[in-house]
Design a protein around this motif. Sequence first.
Motif, short mmCIF file in Angstrom:
data_model
loop_
_atom_site.label_atom_id
_atom_site.label_comp_id
_atom_site.label_asym_id
_atom_site.label_seq_id
_atom_site.Cartn_x
_atom_site.Cartn_y
_atom_site.Cartn_z
N GLY A 33 4.49 7.18 -3.95
CA GLY A 33 4.42 6.28 -5.04
C GLY A 33 5.09 6.84 -6.38
O GLY A 33 4.68 6.34 -7.20
N GLY A 39 6.42 1.46 -8.25
CA GLY A 39 6.00 1.24 -6.87
C GLY A 39 7.19 0.72 -6.02
O GLY A 39 7.22 -0.44 -6.09
N VAL A 41 7.90 0.82 -2.65
CA VAL A 41 7.72 -0.15 -1.52
C VAL A 41 7.09 -1.78 -1.96
O VAL A 41 7.72 -2.63 -1.32
N GLU A 42 6.18 -1.81 -2.70
CA GLU A 42 5.98 -3.24 -3.22
C GLU A 42 7.00 -4.06 -3.83
O GLU A 42 7.25 -5.07 -3.95
N VAL A 43 7.97 -3.38 -4.91
CA VAL A 43 9.07 -3.94 -5.34
C VAL A 43 10.08 -4.37 -4.40
O VAL A 43 10.45 -5.58 -4.21
N ARG A 45 9.29 -5.16 -1.15
CA ARG A 45 8.84 -6.15 -0.49
C ARG A 45 8.75 -7.52 -1.13
O ARG A 45 9.38 -8.41 -0.46
N ILE A 46 8.63 -7.40 -2.41
CA ILE A 46 8.59 -8.70 -3.31
C ILE A 46 10.28 -9.12 -3.27
O ILE A 46 10.57 -10.41 -3.26
N ASP A 71 7.40 -12.01 5.49
CA ASP A 71 6.61 -10.90 5.46
C ASP A 71 7.67 -9.93 5.72
O ASP A 71 8.57 -9.94 6.36
N ARG A 73 7.58 -5.53 6.21
CA ARG A 73 6.87 -4.46 6.74
C ARG A 73 7.75 -2.97 6.42
O ARG A 73 8.94 -3.18 6.68
N ALA A 106 15.51 -6.01 0.51
CA ALA A 106 14.69 -4.86 0.58
C ALA A 106 15.08 -3.69 0.62
O ALA A 106 14.94 -2.74 -0.30
#
Length: 142
Positions: A33, A39, A41-43, A45-46, A71, A73, A106
Amino acid sequence: MIDTSAKPETLRRAIASARVVMARETVEAIRQGHGPKGGIVEVARIAGIMAAKRTADLIPMCHPIPLTHIDIRVAFDADGIRLEAEARARAQTGVEMEALVAASVAALTVYDMCKALDRTMRITDIRLELKTGGKSGDYRRE
Protein backbone atom coordinates in the motif's frame (compact mmCIF):
# COMPACT_ATOMS: atom_id res chain seq x y z
CA MET A 1 -26.08 -1.39 -33.32
CA ILE A 2 -27.55 -4.81 -33.82
CA ASP A 3 -31.28 -5.10 -33.14
CA THR A 4 -31.71 -7.27 -30.04
CA SER A 5 -35.41 -6.50 -29.47
CA ALA A 6 -36.54 -10.01 -30.48
CA LYS A 7 -33.97 -11.77 -28.29
CA PRO A 8 -35.04 -13.06 -24.89
CA GLU A 9 -33.36 -11.76 -21.76
CA THR A 10 -31.08 -14.35 -20.19
CA LEU A 11 -28.54 -14.27 -17.40
CA ARG A 12 -25.24 -13.18 -18.95
CA ARG A 13 -21.84 -13.48 -17.30
CA ALA A 14 -18.34 -12.69 -18.52
CA ILE A 15 -14.90 -12.75 -16.96
CA ALA A 16 -11.96 -10.93 -18.54
CA SER A 17 -8.43 -10.44 -17.34
CA ALA A 18 -5.42 -8.21 -17.83
CA ARG A 19 -1.91 -8.35 -16.49
CA VAL A 20 0.48 -5.58 -15.50
CA VAL A 21 4.10 -6.73 -15.58
CA MET A 22 6.44 -4.72 -13.37
CA ALA A 23 9.58 -4.78 -11.25
CA ARG A 24 9.47 -6.86 -8.08
CA GLU A 25 9.96 -3.72 -5.99
CA THR A 26 6.85 -2.19 -7.56
CA VAL A 27 4.80 -5.31 -6.83
CA GLU A 28 5.92 -5.16 -3.22
CA ALA A 29 5.14 -1.45 -2.90
CA ILE A 30 1.62 -2.06 -4.20
CA ARG A 31 1.14 -5.07 -1.94
CA GLN A 32 2.15 -2.96 1.06
CA GLY A 33 0.00 0.00 0.00
CA HIS A 34 2.93 2.37 -0.54
CA GLY A 35 1.99 3.88 -3.88
CA PRO A 36 2.76 7.56 -4.48
CA LYS A 37 -0.93 8.24 -5.23
CA GLY A 38 -2.50 6.16 -2.45
CA GLY A 39 -4.16 2.74 -2.28
CA ILE A 40 -3.52 1.38 -5.77
CA VAL A 41 -5.57 -1.80 -5.56
CA GLU A 42 -8.72 -0.10 -4.30
CA VAL A 43 -8.50 2.75 -6.78
CA ALA A 44 -7.99 0.26 -9.64
CA ARG A 45 -11.02 -1.76 -8.47
CA ILE A 46 -13.22 1.35 -8.38
CA ALA A 47 -11.93 2.52 -11.79
CA GLY A 48 -12.72 -0.87 -13.32
CA ILE A 49 -16.24 -0.88 -11.87
CA MET A 50 -16.89 2.66 -13.09
CA ALA A 51 -15.55 1.82 -16.55
CA ALA A 52 -17.78 -1.25 -16.91
CA LYS A 53 -20.81 0.92 -16.19
CA ARG A 54 -19.77 3.33 -19.00
CA THR A 55 -18.84 0.77 -21.66
CA ALA A 56 -21.58 1.84 -24.09
CA ASP A 57 -20.19 5.41 -23.90
CA LEU A 58 -16.72 4.18 -24.90
CA ILE A 59 -17.41 1.47 -27.51
CA PRO A 60 -19.60 2.96 -30.27
CA MET A 61 -21.70 -0.09 -31.24
CA CYS A 62 -22.04 -1.50 -27.74
CA HIS A 63 -25.53 -1.68 -26.20
CA PRO A 64 -26.05 0.00 -22.82
CA ILE A 65 -26.63 -2.90 -20.43
CA PRO A 66 -28.14 -2.69 -16.94
CA LEU A 67 -25.39 -4.49 -15.05
CA THR A 68 -26.39 -6.40 -11.94
CA HIS A 69 -22.85 -7.19 -10.77
CA ILE A 70 -19.28 -6.08 -11.38
CA ASP A 71 -16.28 -7.32 -9.44
CA ILE A 72 -12.57 -6.70 -9.90
CA ARG A 73 -10.21 -9.23 -8.33
CA VAL A 74 -6.46 -8.71 -7.95
CA ALA A 75 -3.78 -11.39 -7.67
CA PHE A 76 -0.08 -10.72 -7.10
CA ASP A 77 2.90 -12.71 -8.29
CA ALA A 78 6.62 -12.04 -8.32
CA ASP A 79 6.67 -9.91 -11.46
CA GLY A 80 3.24 -8.37 -11.71
CA ILE A 81 -0.43 -8.14 -10.98
CA ARG A 82 -3.30 -9.99 -12.61
CA LEU A 83 -6.63 -8.17 -12.68
CA GLU A 84 -9.80 -10.13 -13.29
CA ALA A 85 -13.13 -8.44 -13.99
CA GLU A 86 -16.48 -10.20 -13.75
CA ALA A 87 -19.67 -8.69 -15.16
CA ARG A 88 -23.23 -10.00 -14.87
CA ALA A 89 -26.59 -8.87 -16.19
CA ARG A 90 -29.98 -10.19 -17.17
CA ALA A 91 -30.02 -8.86 -20.72
CA GLN A 92 -30.63 -9.51 -24.42
CA THR A 93 -26.94 -9.29 -25.27
CA GLY A 94 -23.68 -10.32 -23.63
CA VAL A 95 -21.46 -8.54 -21.14
CA GLU A 96 -18.08 -9.48 -22.60
CA MET A 97 -17.23 -5.89 -23.50
CA GLU A 98 -18.11 -4.67 -20.02
CA ALA A 99 -15.73 -7.22 -18.48
CA LEU A 100 -12.97 -6.42 -21.00
CA VAL A 101 -13.31 -2.66 -20.48
CA ALA A 102 -13.27 -3.12 -16.70
CA ALA A 103 -10.09 -5.24 -16.78
CA SER A 104 -8.41 -2.82 -19.20
CA VAL A 105 -9.20 0.32 -17.21
CA ALA A 106 -8.21 -1.34 -13.92
CA ALA A 107 -4.83 -2.20 -15.52
CA LEU A 108 -4.44 1.33 -16.90
CA THR A 109 -5.18 2.70 -13.44
CA VAL A 110 -2.44 0.55 -11.90
CA TYR A 111 -0.08 1.84 -14.58
CA ASP A 112 -1.06 5.46 -13.93
CA MET A 113 -0.69 5.14 -10.20
CA CYS A 114 2.70 3.40 -10.41
CA LYS A 115 4.40 5.12 -13.33
CA ALA A 116 6.49 7.24 -10.95
CA LEU A 117 7.84 4.02 -9.41
CA ASP A 118 8.40 1.98 -12.55
CA ARG A 119 8.56 3.22 -16.15
CA THR A 120 9.18 -0.32 -17.43
CA MET A 121 5.66 -1.60 -16.67
CA ARG A 122 3.74 -3.36 -19.44
CA ILE A 123 0.04 -4.10 -19.74
CA THR A 124 -0.38 -7.51 -21.36
CA ASP A 125 -2.83 -10.35 -21.95
CA ILE A 126 -6.12 -8.46 -22.00
CA ARG A 127 -8.51 -11.28 -22.83
CA LEU A 128 -11.87 -12.91 -22.33
CA GLU A 129 -11.66 -15.84 -19.93
CA LEU A 130 -15.30 -16.93 -19.70
CA LYS A 131 -18.69 -16.11 -21.16
CA THR A 132 -22.03 -17.70 -20.27
CA GLY A 133 -25.59 -17.17 -21.42
CA GLY A 134 -27.17 -16.31 -24.72
CA LYS A 135 -27.82 -18.07 -27.99
CA SER A 136 -24.16 -18.62 -28.88
CA GLY A 137 -23.57 -20.65 -25.72
CA ASP A 138 -20.79 -20.76 -23.22
CA TYR A 139 -17.07 -20.14 -23.73
CA ARG A 140 -14.15 -20.86 -21.40
CA ARG A 141 -10.51 -20.14 -22.27
CA GLU A 142 -8.39 -23.26 -21.95
